[in-house]
Design an enzyme around this catalytic site. Sequence first.
Site, short mmCIF file in Angstrom:
data_model
loop_
_atom_site.label_atom_id
_atom_site.label_comp_id
_atom_site.label_asym_id
_atom_site.label_seq_id
_atom_site.Cartn_x
_atom_site.Cartn_y
_atom_site.Cartn_z
N ASP A 484 0.81 -1.22 0.00
CA ASP A 484 0.00 0.00 0.00
C ASP A 484 0.84 1.26 0.00
O ASP A 484 0.33 2.35 -0.24
CB ASP A 484 -0.84 0.05 1.28
CG ASP A 484 -1.99 -0.91 1.26
OD1 ASP A 484 -2.68 -0.95 0.24
OD2 ASP A 484 -2.19 -1.61 2.26
C1 BGC Z 1 0.08 1.19 6.16
C2 BGC Z 1 -0.16 -0.10 5.46
C3 BGC Z 1 -1.62 -0.35 5.38
C4 BGC Z 1 -2.33 0.85 4.78
C5 BGC Z 1 -3.82 0.65 4.81
C6 BGC Z 1 -0.67 2.29 5.47
O1 BGC Z 1 -0.47 3.49 6.13
O2 BGC Z 1 1.45 1.45 6.22
O3 BGC Z 1 0.49 -1.16 6.11
O4 BGC Z 1 -1.87 -1.46 4.59
O5 BGC Z 1 -2.03 2.02 5.45
O6 BGC Z 1 -4.51 1.67 4.21
C1 NOJ Z 2 -1.30 -4.07 5.54
C2 NOJ Z 2 -2.51 -4.24 4.69
O1 NOJ Z 2 -3.57 -4.78 5.42
C3 NOJ Z 2 -2.21 -5.11 3.50
O2 NOJ Z 2 -3.33 -5.12 2.66
C4 NOJ Z 2 -0.99 -4.63 2.78
O3 NOJ Z 2 -0.72 -5.54 1.75
C5 NOJ Z 2 0.21 -4.50 3.69
N1 NOJ Z 2 -0.15 -3.67 4.80
C6 NOJ Z 2 1.43 -3.96 2.98
O4 NOJ Z 2 1.32 -2.61 2.71
#
Ligand code: BGC
Ligand code: NOJ
Length: 827
Positions: A484
């Site tokens: 993300d």
């Molecule tokens: C986080 C990710 C997460 C995402 C969800 C980000 O700020 O670092 O791990 O999956 O937000 O929207």
């Molecule tokens: C947490 C999120 O839940 C997942 O969808 C994502 O793939 C990982 N963070 C990596 O950014």
Amino acid sequence: MKFGYFDDANREYVITSPRTPYPWINYLGTQGFFSLISNTAGGYSFYKDARLRRITRYRYNNVPIDMGGRYFYIKDGETIWNPGWSPVKTELDAYECRHGMGYTIITGKKNDLKAEVTFFVPQNYDGEVQQVVLTNEGSSSKEFSLFSFAEWCLWDAQDDCTNFQRNYSTGRVEVVGSTIYHKTEYRDRRDHFAFYTVNDTIDGYDTDRDAFIGLYNGFHNPEAVMAGKATDSFADGWSPIASHYKKITLAPGESKTLVYILGYVEMPADQKFEADGKTINKVKALKMIEQYDTPEKVAAGMAELKAAWDKLLGILNVETPDDKVNRMVNIWNQYQCMVTFNLSRSASYFESGIGRGMGFRDSNQDVLGFVHQIPDRARERIIDIASTQFPDGGCYHQYQPLTKKGNADIGGDFSDDPLWLILSVSAYIKETGDWTILDEMVPYDNDMSIAQTMLEHLKVSFYHIVNNLGPHGLPLAMRADWNDCINLSCYSDTPGESFQTYTNPKFAAEGGYSKIAESVMVATLFTYTGPNYVAILKHLGKDDEAAKAQAEIDKMKANIMESAFDGDWFLRAYDAEGKKMGSKECEEGKIFIEPQGFAVMSEIGKEEGADIKTLNAIDKYLNTDFGLVLNNPAFTKYYVQYGEISTYPGGYKENAGIFTHNNAWIICAEAYAGRGDKAFEYYSKIAPAFTEETSDIHKTEPYVYGQMIGGKDAGSDIGKPGNHFGQGKNSWLTGTAAWNMVAISQYILGIAADFDGLRIDPSIPAAWDGLSAKREFRGATYDIKVTNPNHVCKGVKAVTVDGNAIEGNVLPAFGDGKTHTVEVTMG
Ligand code: BGC
Ligand code: NOJ
């Protein structure tokens, strides 16, 4: 340093000190009513949706940590204490917390008085039962008072912590006998209320927080408890709570058991009130109360819960030479997978329950971890998820569990989302042999009038990738892929813009994202996932379509080798200017973990040795004592063209943190490549049971995975490298649970459901003599014994079923309700 121990026979983790390095929690409930409970009884409850039906209040990010919970206060002479130590924090003579499968038992002892509190949510029941057993272990009689405590949340957890001008004036309660009812907004627009009751007479109560605690006191010294008497306060606005006050006398050796219930009730609109039109109609509540109003009924409820978990955990059971592996596979990893099934990424001690509902990619991946336990619910879940897909194969990134509708605030255009649906549907068919899921009519965007079969959903998922390729024939990265935080079309320079949803005007004309930026990770995920789609088509006799799909996979592989192999590993992406990301040529972030495992398992460039080169590069550049970091070197600057990833200090989260989720992909790849020793090395670096001895460093629960562990660069920003290296974060709700379950059970131990049977192909440490396993699969039980006489890592030489040799290593689906003895010889 340890803070407890595993009691495997009881499937419990026993915490022996209340001062764990972080609150160590458990989950109660599996259907509608859920509670989070820490080892000091902190936490909260909600019904189905942690945002929209929050029952009790909790203070995230509080000082001190973990404030808000279900607290029992004992006032014994001048000593005030809690069985779970907090919030009063009086030193206890003895303390123990047993987190088990869907229940938690906290026992405290002070001055010869023992209090054992069992918390659980019974099966098919919308309430948390709390049984308090008080025993006088001294030689003289004891007189003391017991206060219960719960603080009501005003239902919408977001509103509850922001809208004080209204919320201080809405609270309403009713008190009848020993039951306190919370009915804020019930008269007007809600058809639900909550109650807190005890199965005995009480000597008083409080329902107003300020009366009970006092405006300038805290949970650690509530005024009413200090005074030794309830005030019988009646909440009218402000902050409604529920506290029962009871005076108790116990002779030496005598015990008393009280059963409390925190319940949630929904009423049909026309039956909400008694004849006066305003008193709650309590018929349903009273029925619930009666269900658990004696210790015998509580014991029966606990036995039923235990039987349910026996069943769930009886489907796959292994016996390996390593106890830690056994307890992860047989108990805790499977348990965590069920929790991620129930909660997705919504409510933990790191996820507030407000922000995120069910994720398209998250919930699809979760299926991989629990499908063998609850195939029917997996089927239902997959259909719910697929129902939020768009006709072109794109997907809403999230949906709320209460409405099951796609979340328009987040929208779609995450490039990896569609592929995970192919994987979850395949996993479901492999487990069950139920091909009818493909015929199911599933809506697009929740609109049944444009429903198509699930097979068609898979097709649009597959072609969503093929139809959205960039200049190198690789998938467009769009808003983000699995990571993300790699946001190649964002170019955000304004505080507060969401990296996931902000559309930079420079890409507005192109539909919101760059048509140049490409994701190598999605490319390799495509070549890893695609063969499942091909196998499905072949099974259905659709050979032409299968060949067409296979050609797309082959083309993608060629494109990857042509444009995305960097010599020793695979690139991560091309950015919006067409520059390489994750290349030797880059100044920072030269190598990333995400594309590599899928590339190896797709055998991309295998004939040229690309697989082994890649695995060796990972070992060289990403491997650390506590797991594999996501990228290396960590970013030390903000790269506007990369987005969120470079906002994190090195070593945290997606910027060179040890992201345990994608460690699993490398574990799988090492096992796939036959390097069982390496696979196991990586597995044992992150598997929670292996972190138990170093809980002082790891900090989060030694029985469940967290999303990340501080990487080797943690602390480098402040000039102290290694400061939080090895420290776990964001435990419980992570795709790590499912993927490590896959990694250990399917790739390392090598017991994997496949389309045509149960495949046995271990890839284990060479030192192991073998392993045994019991697996229920499509209506038969497989009693498997693997021997490894030549001490190889991988390779199956011979297989017998019920004494007869079979060809290959796929056990047929017998479906005859019988137990079959399987002997596998490696070599
Ligand atoms: C986080 C990710 C997460 C995402 C969800 C980000 O700020 O670092 O791990 O999956 O937000 O929207
Ligand atoms: C947490 C999120 O839940 C997942 O969808 C994502 O793939 C990982 N963070 C990596 O950014």
